[in-house]
Scaffold this motif. Structure first.
Motif, PDB file in Angstrom:
ATOM      1  N   ASN A   1       3.458  -6.457  -5.857  1.00  0.00           N
ATOM      2  CA  ASN A   1       4.590  -6.144  -5.699  1.00  0.00           C
ATOM      3  C   ASN A   1       6.290  -6.791  -5.710  1.00  0.00           C
ATOM      4  O   ASN A   1       6.970  -7.015  -5.294  1.00  0.00           O
ATOM      5  CB  ASN A   1       5.319  -5.596  -3.957  1.00  0.00           C
ATOM      6  CG  ASN A   1       4.455  -3.543  -3.670  1.00  0.00           C
ATOM      7  OD1 ASN A   1       3.592  -3.771  -4.689  1.00  0.00           O
ATOM      8  ND2 ASN A   1       4.667  -3.601  -2.298  1.00  0.00           N
TER       9      ASN A   1
ATOM     10  N   THR B   1      12.693  -5.715  -8.067  1.00  0.00           N
ATOM     11  CA  THR B   1      12.268  -4.403  -7.928  1.00  0.00           C
ATOM     12  C   THR B   1      13.741  -3.851  -8.815  1.00  0.00           C
ATOM     13  O   THR B   1      14.846  -3.838  -8.661  1.00  0.00           O
ATOM     14  CB  THR B   1      11.815  -3.909  -6.290  1.00  0.00           C
ATOM     15  OG1 THR B   1      11.195  -5.143  -6.246  1.00  0.00           O
ATOM     16  CG2 THR B   1      11.790  -2.379  -6.908  1.00  0.00           C
TER      17      THR B   1
ATOM     18  N   SER C   1       5.558   1.942  -9.421  1.00  0.00           N
ATOM     19  CA  SER C   1       4.396   1.112  -9.370  1.00  0.00           C
ATOM     20  C   SER C   1       3.662   3.046 -10.030  1.00  0.00           C
ATOM     21  O   SER C   1       2.648   2.646  -9.989  1.00  0.00           O
ATOM     22  CB  SER C   1       4.042   1.258  -8.402  1.00  0.00           C
ATOM     23  OG  SER C   1       3.610   2.585  -7.277  1.00  0.00           O
TER      24      SER C   1
ATOM     25  N   GLN D   1       0.954  -4.018  -8.126  1.00  0.00           N
ATOM     26  CA  GLN D   1       1.804  -3.223  -7.678  1.00  0.00           C
ATOM     27  C   GLN D   1       0.808  -2.317  -7.002  1.00  0.00           C
ATOM     28  O   GLN D   1       0.005  -1.532  -7.132  1.00  0.00           O
ATOM     29  CB  GLN D   1       2.557  -2.201  -8.724  1.00  0.00           C
ATOM     30  CG  GLN D   1       3.820  -2.914  -9.857  1.00  0.00           C
ATOM     31  CD  GLN D   1       4.421  -3.044  -9.296  1.00  0.00           C
ATOM     32  OE1 GLN D   1       4.968  -4.043  -8.606  1.00  0.00           O
ATOM     33  NE2 GLN D   1       5.961  -1.542  -8.042  1.00  0.00           N
TER      34      GLN D   1
ATOM     35  N   ASN E   1       1.281  -0.493   2.796  1.00  0.00           N
ATOM     36  CA  ASN E   1       2.519  -0.764   1.625  1.00  0.00           C
ATOM     37  C   ASN E   1       3.943   0.692   2.658  1.00  0.00           C
ATOM     38  O   ASN E   1       2.645   1.263   2.888  1.00  0.00           O
ATOM     39  CB  ASN E   1       2.490  -0.834   0.112  1.00  0.00           C
ATOM     40  CG  ASN E   1       3.272  -0.625  -0.816  1.00  0.00           C
ATOM     41  OD1 ASN E   1       4.302  -2.111  -0.126  1.00  0.00           O
ATOM     42  ND2 ASN E   1       3.142  -0.168  -1.788  1.00  0.00           N
TER      43      ASN E   1
END
Length: 877
Positions: A133, A30, A42, A192, A329
């Motif tokens: 993710n 990431t 995202s 995402q 999340n």
């Protein structure tokens, strides 16, 4: 060897880290930016709304690279495109949006009716890696073992991920095993999750309102002058009174409630939660069954109940399902350069599908001679009387429970090294329960419902990813990345209750089949509990040689405890000789580790052959039966991926990409045919195995080559004063062929992978697919129109005369919506023109007699349910 492998893997990462530290930067799955500049990757709008300007989160670990600059093809699908559709299953919507994505919807395939696999670029479902993710998602414990696309695979269940939880989906259409590990042969799908504040709640209701093409309505059985049913001369079935109008269906009611809410945590943290309930009733696209249902009377006359029997006795279509899914999340700053994050999910799905209808027991002297159907016999009186007086339809009910939890910390070391350390655990269980059924071998003492056992799969993954931007004078930019991964997997198969699988007292005395009708349960001999682990290290470099020339290289070493080592690499480049035009290409090797499901799954059925009980079924690779026939420990599938293409963005708002791919896969893992015959029996008897006459198992059985072309275009029309208009289009041509086949040294003339399965793999998915879409909005009003052309598909029969070519079809979807002060109302239709796949012919032969009540092939790439009407209400806050 094991210790040395771990040391070597960690040494690769340490050396890479040392190199980074000396030059001062790092590697991360990431992208991390300084806190005051950090954009949420995202959110596509974080960089701009123009096509191709979305920041990449897969395909490279370099910071700030956009889709337009990528040396490999990547599609970015915004969450809004997933919501503006009638279907609320993520895989169904992706089938509408991605040209090389295929999602057939089979029926009467046991658990596969409920967990349906999807494919990318025509390859196996387990040859596409799915990330959430940026982290590996676990697969389902269910092995697709019946006659569907994806037979022999265990894949990720995309429909456990609610569309309302998704910010965007990135589809990397290129081999990426050297970057992400096993399974990434066809590509990578990265989902995402949303981080944004605010929320949305919505309810969607829909149902199928359709007329079955070429399936006539029926008002009853034709009778002659003597009141007896009229027989068709061609196949001996009853002639039915057809209405001349297509059968109508109003079913498959689906209600979906979903809500997403995002809350701030501190100054820059976030907490985003999504909950979804989806209840879907079954659909039924069966035709009318013209076969004799009841035994003839003692005077030879047809039973009068034949005239009143409901001949829609099969259930062929979508399974009934109830889904409950939750996703969370979250993340919070731990300081100026560190963030703690977590995400997770919980899902539960109850399913109900059907097997084939069992008729009332009796002797059928119609077409194909005398056939004794023993599946409904009650032997209480010593003769074959029906247990269910009117026959019965076994129901396969299932319960799938799925959860995942991830926690990690990411940030920046001194010297500019970005790091990401994470742990992810995923688990899936799938249990079978059989209702409205019967174990004939137990006669009157049989239960009518059974616990048939189930499967379990668990995956634990620890990742360390490092990335650094390095300043090198002769380069525009250089990103170096390295990392390590540890993964542990566990597979269990749990036995069912005794009557679900056992052979009762009538198995020998009356030749009665054993086990629950519709789905014999797993036995204690099938039960397993096996684990394995793997360690990996990778390095990656991504360099802009100049503003016009980009080069990317990656390498990965991986060791598995069950099959050994593998080393893979990738090289990709992009050259933009003039503004708005670029050429790109890649070459990579890849692999897919044999899944634990493929190595250890087994299921048996007991048949009575001349008074002797024999086992027929699927055997684990290490089972003595399989070993006696020549099975060997499964190896990893190996691939060589070649790709090349051009990208065009000659003016604002327009992008066009065209890419060619060539994927060579050696040692593909497949299920053998049911191996039988004198040679098989001789080998088994020589090994001391006396109760087996037919067996199948997994094997590295074939080599294949898949070639294709993908074209994807987007155009955002300039403001003409008539609203915002966005146009999209995609085309995929895909061809797979088998280039080599394995043989058993013990039986070199035996066919391991036969005609029907070969054609299923080579021609069971559309050779071509076109996606076209248009979005228009003006003020509070919006319209989305999509149409997809699915090319020819072959539905293979046991012989060439029974093959059926499913002709190309255009499937069109339309939605109209309006919004006022955060409240949205939408109505629409999927498959507006009520298209169906080509009708399976009834040729008057034993091989096609089932086509009366199974009129459409499960190989149809768009299903066979017809027109779906829906309405949606939502509120944003």
């Amino acid at each position: 060897m094991r210790r040395n492998t771990i040391v070597l893997s960690l040494t690769v990462s340490t050396l890479a880290l040392s190199t980074l530290a000396l030059s001062a930067p790092a590697f991360a799955q990431t992208t991390i930016a300084p806190a005051d500049q950090q954009a949420d990757p995202s959110v596509p709008d974080a960089v701009g709304t123009e096509p191709g300007q979305e920041i990449l989160v897969i395909g490279t670990r370099a910071q700030g690279r956009t889709v337009a600059d990528s040396p490999v093809p990547i599609d970015v699908i915004g969450g809004e495109a997933l919501v503006n559709a009638g279907y609320t299953e993520t895989a169904k919507v992706l089938n509408q949006l991605v040209p090389s994505f295929n999602f057939p919807q089979p029926s009467i395939t046991d658990g596969t009716d409920v967990v349906r696999p999807a494919t990318l670029r025509g390859l196996s479902p387990d040859q596409t890696l799915v990330l959430v993710n940026g982290k590996r998602r676990h697969t389902s414990s269910l092995l697709n073992i019946n006659g569907s696309v994806g037979r022999g695979s265990a894949a990720v269940d995309l429909n456990t991920i609610p569309s309302l939880a998704i910010e965007r989906i990135d589809v990397l259409r290129d081999g990426a095993a050297s970057q992400y590990g096993s399974d990434a042969i066809a590509g990578v799908i990265n989902i995402q999750l949303k981080k944004r504040e605010g929320g949305r709640a919505q309810a969607t209701y829909g149902k199928y309102v359709t007329s079955l093409q070429d399936v006539s309505g029926v008002s009853g059985v034709q009778t002659g002058a003597n009141g007896q049913p009229v027989l068709r001369a061609s196949d001996g079935t009853f002639a039915l009174n057809e209405t001349g109008n297509d059968r109508k269906a109003r079913d498959g009611e689906t209600i979906t409630y979903a809500a997403n809410i995002g809350l701030p945590v501190g100054e820059s943290g976030y907490l985003n939660f999504t909950g979804e309930y989806r209840g879907r009733d079954a659909t039924n696209r069966a035709g009318y069954d013209p076969r004799r249902i009841y035994p003839r009377q003692t005077n030879g006359q047809v039973d009068p109940r034949e005239l009143t029997f409901d001949r829609l006795n099969h259930r062929y279509g979508d399974a009934k399902t109830d889904d409950l899914n939750f996703f969370v999340n979250a993340g919070a700053d731990l300081g100026a350069s560190a963030e703690l994050y977590m995400f997770g999910s919980f899902g539960k799905r109850d399913g109900e599908s059907a097997a084939f209808y069992r008729r009332a027991a009796g002797v059928d002297t119609a077409f194909a001679g005398t056939i004794q159907d023993l599946r409904n016999c009650n032997y209480a009186t010593g003769t074959c009387q029906p247990f269910y007086a009117d026959g019965f339809l076994p129901l396969i009910t299932s319960e799938s429970t799925d959860y995942s939890a991830a926690v990690g910390i990411k940030g920046k070391f001194g010297g500019g090294i970005n790091y990401d350390l994470s742990y992810v655990r995923g688990h899936n269980s799938f249990d079978f329960y059989i209702a409205n059924s019967y174990n004939t071998s137990f006669g009157p003492n049989s239960s009518q419902g059974f616990d048939a056992g189930g499967t379990r799969f668990a995956q634990d993954v620890v990742n360390l990813d490092l990335q650094k931007q390095v300043e090198v004078g002769f380069l525009s930019s250089l990103s170096l990345a390295a990392g390590a991964e540890y993964r542990r997997e566990n597979y269990k198969l749990v036995a069912g209750d005794v009557q679900s699988y056992a052979a009762g007292p009538f198995a020998t005395t009356n030749n009665a089949p054993a086990g629950a009708q519709g789905f014999p349960g797993f036995r204690p001999a099938n039960a397993v509990d096996r684990s394995r682990d793997s360690v990996a290290g990778y390095v990656e470099a991504d360099a802009d040689i100049s503003d016009a020339f980009t080069v990317q290289a990656a390498g990965r070493y991986e060791h598995y405890s069950d099959f050994g080592d593998t080393v893979n690499g990738k090289l990709a480049a992009r050259l933009a000789p003039i503004r708005g035009i670029a050429v790109r290409g890649s070459v990579s090797t890849g692999f897919r580790a044999p899944s634990l499901q493929q190595q250890y799954f087994s299921s048996f059925a007991t048949n009575n052959v001349n008074g002797t009980l024999v086992e027929v079924g699927t055997f684990a690779v290490s089972d003595p039966v399989a070993v006696a026939l020549g099975s060997q420990r499964l190896k990893a599938e190996k691939s060589l991926n070649l790709g090349g293409g051009v990208t065009l963005d000659p003016f604002r708002g327009f992008t066009l990409t065209a890419d060619y791919y060539n994927i060579k896969i050696d040692d593909r893992i497949v299920v053998t045919e049911n191996l039988q015959g004198a040679g098989v029996v001789a080998i088994l008897r020589g090994a001391g195995i006396n109760n087996i006459t037919s067996a199948r198992f997994f094997i590295n059985g074939i080599d294949t080559r898949t070639q294709g072309v993908e074209v994807v275009g987007t155009y955002r029309v300039p403001d003409l004063g008539i609203g915002k208009i966005s146009l999209t289009g995609g085309f995929n041509y895909n061809k797979t062929r088998i280039t080599d086949r394995a043989v058993l040294p013990t039986l070199p003339t035996l066919t391991l992978f036969g005609r029907q399965e070969s054609l299923r793999l080579e021609r069971g998915q559309p050779r071509t697919k076109i996606n076209l879409g248009a979005d228009w909005s003006l003020g509070a009003i919006g319209v989305t129109a999509r149409t997809n052309r699915y090319g020819k598909v072959l539905s293979p029969g046991s012989t060439a005369v029974n093959d059926v070519t499913l002709e190309p079809k255009w499937i069109t979807d339309l939605e109209v919506r309006g919004e006022y002060r955060g409240i949205e109302l939408a109505v629409g239709a999927n498959n507006v023109f009520d298209e169906y796949p080509t009708r399976l012919p009834v040729l008057g032969t034993a091989a096609t007699i089932n086509n009366y009540f199974i009129p459409y092939s499960s190989f149809s790439p768009f299903g066979f349910n017809g027109r779906y009407l829906y309405a949606r209400a939502g509120i944003s806050f």
